[in-house]
Write a protein that holds these residues in place. Structure first.
Motif, PDB file in Angstrom:
ATOM      1  N   LEU A  62       0.628  -1.039  -0.222  1.00  0.00           N
ATOM      2  CA  LEU A  62       0.100  -0.074   0.150  1.00  0.00           C
ATOM      3  C   LEU A  62       0.788   1.542   0.256  1.00  0.00           C
ATOM      4  O   LEU A  62       0.625   2.352  -1.038  1.00  0.00           O
ATOM      5  N   ARG A  63       1.803   0.983   0.650  1.00  0.00           N
ATOM      6  CA  ARG A  63       3.022   2.456   0.580  1.00  0.00           C
ATOM      7  C   ARG A  63       3.085   3.016  -0.473  1.00  0.00           C
ATOM      8  O   ARG A  63       3.225   3.628  -1.155  1.00  0.00           O
ATOM      9  N   GLU A  64       4.299   1.949  -1.039  1.00  0.00           N
ATOM     10  CA  GLU A  64       4.534   1.785  -2.637  1.00  0.00           C
ATOM     11  C   GLU A  64       3.296   2.669  -3.347  1.00  0.00           C
ATOM     12  O   GLU A  64       3.830   2.889  -4.330  1.00  0.00           O
ATOM     13  N   ARG A  65       2.223   2.511  -3.622  1.00  0.00           N
ATOM     14  CA  ARG A  65       1.210   2.687  -4.698  1.00  0.00           C
ATOM     15  C   ARG A  65       0.280   3.251  -3.888  1.00  0.00           C
ATOM     16  O   ARG A  65      -0.948   3.497  -3.881  1.00  0.00           O
ATOM     17  N   ILE A  66       0.331   4.059  -2.399  1.00  0.00           N
ATOM     18  CA  ILE A  66      -0.513   5.496  -2.061  1.00  0.00           C
ATOM     19  C   ILE A  66      -0.619   6.253  -2.772  1.00  0.00           C
ATOM     20  O   ILE A  66      -2.837   6.172  -2.510  1.00  0.00           O
TER      21      ILE A  66
END
Length: 775
Positions: A62-66
């Motif tokens: 999720l952080r990588e594709r926030i």
């Protein structure tokens, strides 16, 4: 989906002899990670698992594709807000109806005539509700809307020119709600409309028209039922009269006036005959037993006097005693006199006379017993005949009684039906006169709601749906992208899919010039990168295949994966540890090493292979201690022929003699085959992979091409790993923990050389040499 393949997993392990870190944060669960304690190091064993998806994996995905999530969330929320605040406000008004349940009175007797109008159970209640929902009520309400009221009602639903108009009945049916309240006889009629006053009016119209419809329907129904009841009443009266006449005629014909007393007499007679029959049967059995005993004695010529019932007769008993006495007397005389003595003769004659009388009496007794047996048998037959006659008489009387009672019952039933019809007719007449027509009443009339009390749009509900929908769609899209994303980004991808061991992870560098990046291992501009190359150097020295390798080829799958960056900094790191190293730029198509050091690419490999120069002529020294750099000498028109020539092979042999480590920077494998041509001449290769850039199949294909050469491939180096994806939870203190640990402080870079060195010359200023104890 194995989320672990696309996301790093934190793990802990010991850095080993040259790990420079007490504990390493693993990437992909294989123990290769950055040291959180003292710098970046490679752990022995990872704490994560490559086969299980953890919360950390999901967070990293999720952080990588926030930004995907944020953008989709904002789009959904924007659309929700536009939809919510652009909708016309809809108001709802409602009226409460009470469906009445009638009391058990004389009027309730008419339920058989009109069952649909009585609320007796849930089925009846639901039937009334369905009538309220019917199109008939909708049509009656539509007919009631006229004039200005109809214009106001239709105003929000007007269509443009050329479109078919909407009928009021269709609008009424769509916006009307009928809600039965559970466990009660109440019904809520609600109507929605953009005009709050019209909404209240229409709701009240539905209630009023339903009541009016029920009143008219009930009246019509009762009138019809009344006419039918009159006809049925007349027919029933005639039928009862006819049955009364038939019953009287039957009594007279069968003399059934005193039917019950006659039945009692017959019953008594049957009891008497039954008793007589039982007595005759017992008498016959007694006589039969005595006669059989007598007959048996007669047949056997035995003494009848031995039978108790014969001896019991007084005459026979006397004669028997007399014979016995005379025999005794004769016996006594025989002792005194002779046979012919007169006394003896007189005594014998007296005895014979007594015996003849006894015999005669016994014969008479036997004849009497036989006669009694015959009389008892005849009496039994007579008793049976009398009983059969009595039973037949009883049956005939019973049949007459059954028919009589049947006629009486039928008469009584018809008489009850007649009385019921009379009661129903009276009840219907009372209902028709207005005594019990209404069965619905209005409890609460509908009033116009306030302007702020609208039911649509529901702002809170829409916003909640928007927030939930935005998050769900955003998260779903992020996981979908993660599922279809097949780029290399973890040790699992490298070791399992690509098929090479991961020997080094290089963090992503901040924005800086190419020259600074190429020499960052010496300048210490980023301590994390410096420590990463120290760990890579340690891994190569610990590996049995690579620790004695002199010639090492560095390549990648596609351009831009950091192979030149890896070559320069790894060579600088090894040179700093006292090994004589040389960097050879073998990318004859797009040379890059000269830019990394700020040199002129005028002479190099091409000149040596062409015989126009020697290694001493083209090798640039003095950039860093123990390090030489050989450039390409321009771009070659025939790079494949040069790299395949004997001159290049001799060139590599000479380099082996001169240096401890020779690093060859070669073109990407997917683009050209130059790296594969050089592979047989070196001791092994290092495969550079940039994080989240090259696809797995491409990297796998390139690695297979390298391994097909049968030369050792030491492993892969993963470049460009960001702190957010490698474990953002420890990145904030990694800087503090490594600050000042190396030979140079992180934020105090060493000054760059004052001048650009030329081939074969020493630079004007060079960086201080590093000792083995540093880093």
């Amino acid at each position: 989906m194995n989320l672990h393949q696309n996301s790093p997993v934190p793990s802990h392990g010991y850095g080993g002899e040259y790990g420079y870190g007490g504990y390493g944060y693993g990437y992909g669960g294989y123990g290769y990670g950055y040291g959180a304690g003292y710098g970046y190091g490679y752990g022995g064993h990872g704490g994560g698992s490559a086969n299980q998806t953890t919360i950390s994996d999901i967070i990293l995905i999720l952080r990588e594709r926030i930004w995907y999530i944020v953008v989709i969330f904002l789009v959904v929320m924007s659309l929700t807000l536009v939809y919510t605040f652009s909708r016309t406000k809809i108001y709802e008004a409602g009226v409460s109806l009470n469906i009445l349940r009638r009391e058990i009175t004389i009027s309730a007797a008419s339920k058989g005539a009109a069952p649909i109008t009585d609320i007796m159970n849930s089925e009846d209640f639901n039937t009334v509700v369905e009538v309220l929902k019917s199109g008939t009520i909708v049509g009656r309400v539509a007919e009631r809307l006229t004039g200005e009221e109809l214009r106001q009602f239709m105003a929000p639903y007007e269509r443009g020119k050329g479109e078919d108009p909407i009928a009021p009945a269709a609008i009424l049916g769509q916006n009307r709600s009928i809600i039965p309240l559970r466990m009660t006889l109440f019904v809520r009629v609600q109507y929605r409309h953009p005009d709050r006053i019209i909404a209240a009016k229409v709701a009240n119209y539905f209630a009023e028209e339903f009541i009016a419809y029920n009143s008219i329907d009930r009246t019509k129904e009762l009138l019809g039922v009344g006419e039918q009841l009159k006809i049925h009443l007349k027919q029933q009266q005639d039928k009862v009269k006819q049955l009364a006449e038939e019953l009287q005629e039957y009594k007279e014909r069968n003399k059934a006036v005193s039917l019950d007393p006659n039945r009692d007499i017959i019953n008594d007679k049957l009891k008497q005959k039954n008793a007589q029959l039982s007595g005759a049967e017992v008498r016959l059995k007694e006589c039969e037993v005595r006669w059989k005993q007598v007959k048996e004695r007669l047949d056997n010529k035995a003494e009848l006097a031995e039978l108790s019932f014969i001896r019991g007769q007084s005459i026979i008993d006397l004669l028997t005693k007399d014979v016995a006495n005379k025999k005794i007397f004769l016996a006594q005389l025989s002792e005194r006199y002779k046979e012919k003595h007169p006394s003896m003769m007189e005594a014998r004659n007296a005895l014979a006379q007594s015996e003849r009388e006894l015999t005669r009496e016994l014969d008479n007794a036997a004849a009497i017993i036989q006669s009694e047996y015959q009389i008892a048998s005849k009496a039994l037959d007579e008793a049976r005949k009398d009983l059969a006659s009595a039973e037949q008489e009883s049956l005939e009387l019973g049949r007459a009684a059954v028919e009589y009672e049947s006629k009486v019952r039928e008469y009584r039933v018809q008489e009850v039906l007649l009385n019921d019809l009379i009661a129903k007719t009276g009840a219907v007449i009372m209902d028709t006169a207005g005594g019990d027509i209404q069965k619905v009443r209005i409890v609460d009339r509908a009033g116009p709601p306030s302007e702020s009390d609208y039911v649509s749009p529901n702002v809170l509900l829409n916003l909640g749906v928007g927030v939930a929908g935005g998050l769900v769609l955003g998260l779903g899209f992020a996981f979908f992208i993660a599922y279809i994303d097949d780029r290399v980004k973890s040790s699992f991808d490298i070791e399992t899919v690509v098929g090479l061991p991961l020997i080094g992870i290089i963090p992503k560098i901040k924005k800086m010039s190419q020259a600074d990046k190429a020499q960052i291992a010496a300048s210490h501009l980023d301590s994390h990168v410096t420590e990463a190359f120290l760990s890579l150097h340690s891994n190569l020295r610990l590996n049995e295949l690579s620790k004695n390798a002199k010639c090492i080829l560095v390549t990648s799958s596609i351009p831009g994966e950091g192979k030149s960056f890896t070559v320069t900094n790894l060579a600088i790191t090894m040179a700093a540890h006292g090994e004589r190293g040389c960097i050879v730029d073998c990318d004859l198509r797009k040379p890059n090493i000269h830019r990394s050091f700020g040199l002129d690419n005028t002479k190099g490999v091409i000149d040596v292979c062409a015989g126009a120069a020697t290694i001493d002529d083209v090798a640039v020294t003095g950039l860093h201690e123990n390090l030489s750099v050989i450039m390409t000498g321009g771009r070659a028109k025939n790079p494949t022929q040069i790299l395949s020539s004997r001159e290049f092979e001799s060139f590599v042999i000479d380099l082996r003699k001169r240096y401890d480590r020779v690093f060859f920077d070669t073109p990407p494998i997917v683009a050209v085959s130059d790296s594969l041509i050089i592979m047989p001449l070196v001791d092994g290769a290092i495969f550079a992979v940039y994080f989240n850039k090259v696809r797995r199949k491409v990297a796998q294909f390139s690695a297979r091409k390298l391994m097909d050469t049968k030369m050792p491939v030491f492993g892969a180096v993963l470049n460009g790993l960001t702190a957010s994806t490698s474990g953002y939870y420890y990145a904030q203190y990694a800087q503090k923990s490594t600050y000042g640990y190396g030979g140079y402080h992180t934020h105090q870079p060493v000054a760059a050389p004052a001048g650009t060195p030329q081939m074969g010359q020493q630079p004007i200023q060079q960086l201080p040499p590093k000792t083995d104890g540093e880093g």
